[in-house]
Design an enzyme around this catalytic site. Structure first.
Site, PDB file in Angstrom:
ATOM      1  N   TRP A  10     -19.900   3.908  40.363  1.00 38.89           N
ATOM      2  CA  TRP A  10     -18.255   3.893  40.093  1.00 38.89           C
ATOM      3  C   TRP A  10     -17.765   1.820  39.096  1.00 38.89           C
ATOM      4  CZ3 TRP A  10     -14.367   7.863  42.037  1.00 38.89           C
ATOM      5  CH2 TRP A  10     -15.011   8.179  42.676  1.00 38.89           C
ATOM      6  N   CYS A  38      -7.256 -18.059  16.377  1.00 42.34           N
ATOM      7  CA  CYS A  38      -7.635 -16.532  16.931  1.00 42.34           C
ATOM      8  C   CYS A  38      -9.167 -18.108  17.659  1.00 42.34           C
ATOM      9  CB  CYS A  38      -8.014 -15.727  17.539  1.00 42.34           C
ATOM     10  SG  CYS A  38      -6.713 -14.628  17.306  1.00 42.34           S
ATOM     11  N   ARG A  64       0.621  -0.871  -0.049  1.00 38.90           N
ATOM     12  CA  ARG A  64      -0.049  -0.149   0.045  1.00 38.90           C
ATOM     13  C   ARG A  64       0.815   1.033  -0.131  1.00 38.90           C
ATOM     14  NH1 ARG A  64      -3.411  -2.753   3.209  1.00 38.90           N
ATOM     15  NH2 ARG A  64      -2.233  -2.253   5.283  1.00 38.90           N
ATOM     16  N   TYR A  87     -21.738   5.619  33.317  1.00 36.11           N
ATOM     17  CA  TYR A  87     -22.036   4.652  33.309  1.00 36.11           C
ATOM     18  C   TYR A  87     -23.906   4.473  33.935  1.00 36.11           C
ATOM     19  CZ  TYR A  87     -25.626   4.220  37.509  1.00 36.11           C
ATOM     20  OH  TYR A  87     -26.612   4.088  38.707  1.00 36.11           O
ATOM     21  N   SER A 117      -3.632 -15.478   5.838  1.00 39.79           N
ATOM     22  CA  SER A 117      -4.058 -15.355   7.046  1.00 39.79           C
ATOM     23  C   SER A 117      -5.314 -15.692   7.600  1.00 39.79           C
ATOM     24  CB  SER A 117      -4.827 -13.616   5.673  1.00 39.79           C
ATOM     25  OG  SER A 117      -3.953 -12.801   5.423  1.00 39.79           O
ATOM     26  N   ASN A 143      -0.422  -8.051  14.026  1.00 40.99           N
ATOM     27  CA  ASN A 143      -0.590  -6.971  13.413  1.00 40.99           C
ATOM     28  C   ASN A 143       0.412  -5.293  13.594  1.00 40.99           C
ATOM     29  OD1 ASN A 143      -3.644  -7.949  11.714  1.00 40.99           O
ATOM     30  ND2 ASN A 143      -3.568  -9.098  13.207  1.00 40.99           N
TER      31      ASN A 143
END
Ligand SMILES: Cc1cc2nc3c(=O)[nH]c(=O)nc-3n(C[C@H](O)[C@H](O)[C@H](O)COP(=O)(O)OP(=O)(O)OC[C@H]3O[C@@H](n4cnc5c(N)ncnc54)[C@H](O)[C@@H]3O)c2cc1C
Length: 442
Positions: free
Chosen positions: A431, A44, A23, A423, A40, A301
């Site tokens: 919290w 995982c 690229r 939150y 490729s 990566n």
């Protein structure tokens, strides 16, 4: 045609570098050698494919050889690079299908040879019922076994994250699963008391965990351990990985931590014009300030992007890693970043830590689940050194990214407490648990 870039390896490290380089400099001629049959591919995803959560192996291929070829990369599958001559700038490749060897010249070279699962030289380790997990071919074999109900009794050797994910995969098929671990805890990247929460969660869903158990070998569908052999239709090895750095070593390229290939901040090896990225190479740990070998797709990566930009004529640097990782055993999620207590001790820090139990969302909101957060700070400066999370509820462990960002930016516990985090009752207590842990430290 511009200068020639040759990459060794067909996955994230090598192909990521090749694609980025092309690229940046479309005039490059790029050749990729891969000894296997895939490019490729996302290892995982293997545990989730084997467990039946992902229904197509093809979906684990991010870019096929044909797609790479259409983008201008000359992909040569089932070709193993066997030697590199830096003086002549040529490498020797073995075409495994046609049993012929030939030489190819290069101007720049990328070593993206990855890592391989550890297979200790135990009696019977090469028996047909003992499997490593690395490639999509492994995934196919293991899925077929699980699906055909061929393996009702599965023993996973090693309590690291791949072992745990594979244990869950077979549990999903209703197999009886035992995880055998020689150490006194699973997930050695966690502190022992955090790892104990993981073991408890595994036992709760019916995965037996045998700690402190050494495997002495494999024989006739049995795993030989002290105190009585374990019958097994299938054994899955999850003992960690070692970098494929022999090609680099034999070329005279310097190696670093755990024999991973040493690189500078631009991902260049000790040889000019030879680059490396991914599981075969070393990273710099920004907290311990040491070279480490961390074999993760995230790291591969990012390193590949940097190597590719530099090869393409740019100037990019890979700052390092802090060991951020996440995994899951059924509904229990686990995240960790920075240094654990043993790692902080080894790196010479004087530290203290706090551990809190909170809930994944507001306690009064339905289905609130416990989440345990541990933070480690340098005693004198209160700078965050590490964080660990174990908890239930989808996405809870992704909170580790907040801690990772704080550690990356050398923030203190006080600064983490003051962060303006989001939150609402369905998402967190008022919290956030990581801030509650930081408050505990103060
Ligand atoms: C089961 C499993 C689950 C995982 N889960 C995660 C996860 O959840 N998160 C995460 O971040 N990471 C995860 N990983 C790690 C991640 O898959 C790797 O970090 C990533 O694949 C590294 O890419 P790589 O290109 O460096 O190495 P590899 O993927 O190992 O690829 C290297 C390639 O080089 C080829 N090769 C080696 N030597 C030669 C040679 N001499 N000639 C030609 N070809 C050669 C090999 O055949 C291989 O295809 C997981 C890994 C496994 C196995």
């Amino acid at each position: 045609m511009g200068s020639r870039l040759v990459v060794v390896g067909g996955n994230a490290g090598a192909m990521g570098t090749a694609a980025q380089a092309l690229r940046a400099d479309p005039s490059l001629e790029v050749i990729a050698f891969e000894r296997g049959g895939w490019t490729s591919s996302a290892a995982c995803g293997i545990p989730f494919f084997v467990g039946g959560e992902i229904d197509s192996l093809d979906s684990l291929v991010a870019r096929t050889p044909e797609e790479h070829r259409r983008r201008g990369i000359d992909v040569r599958l089932r070709h193993e690079v066997t030697a590199v001559d830096l003086d002549r700038r040529v490498l020797e490749a073995r075409d495994l299908e046609n049993a012929r060897t030939y030489e190819t010249g290069f101007d720049q070279l990328v070593l993206g040879t990855g890592a391989r699962p550890l297979r200790p030289p135990l009696p019977g380790i090469d028996a047909a019922f003992v499997h490593g997990v690395q490639t999509l071919d492994d995934a196919e074999v293991l899925f077929r076994k699980a699906e055909n109900q061929d393996c009702r009794r599965v023993v996973v050797v090693g309590g690291g994250y791949i072992g745990l994910e594979m244990a869950e995969a077979f549990k999903r098929w209703g197999a009886s699963v035992i995880v055998v671990e020689a150490g006194d805890q699973v997930m050695r990247s966690l502190d022992p008391e955090m790892a104990a929460f993981v073991s408890e969660a595994m036992e709760r869903i019916g995965i037996e965990v045998r700690l402190g158990t050494h495997v002495n070998g494999f024989d006739d569908h049995r795993v030989i351990v002290e105190g009585g052999d374990l019958p097994a239709d299938l054994v899955v090895l999850g003992l960690g990985v070692t970098p494929n750095s022999e090609l680099a070593r034999d070329t005279g390229i310097e190696l670093g931590a755990r024999n991973a290939i040493k690189v500078d901040r631009r991902q260049q090896t000790s040889a000019a014009g030879v680059w490396s990225a991914g599981d075969c190479c070393e990273s710099y740990h920004l907290v311990s300030e040491r070279g480490v070998h961390i074999a993760l797709g995230t790291v591969a990566n990012r390193q590949a992007r940097v190597a590719g930009l530099n090869i393409g004529g740019g100037r990019a640097e890979f700052p390092g890693v802090i060991g951020t990782a996440i995994t899951r055993v059924c509904e229990t999620e686990i995240g960790r970043t920075g240094l654990s207590e043993p790692e902080a001790t080894e790196a010479g820090f004087d530290f203290e830590s706090a551990r809190i139990i909170s809930t994944n969302h507001a306690g009064y909101y339905p289905d609130a689940r416990p989440i345990v957060v541990k933070l480690i700070v340098e005693r004198a400066t209160r700078r965050l050194l590490g964080g660990q999370i174990v908890g239930g509820g989808p996405g809870v462990a992704k909170r580790i990214d907040v801690v990772a960002t704080a550690i990356w930016n050398r923030m203190t516990a006080e600064e983490l407490v003051n962060l303006d985090l989001s939150y609402a009752p369905p998402f967190s207590p008022v919290w956030d648990p990581v801030q509650t842990a930081a408050r505990q430290l103060l």
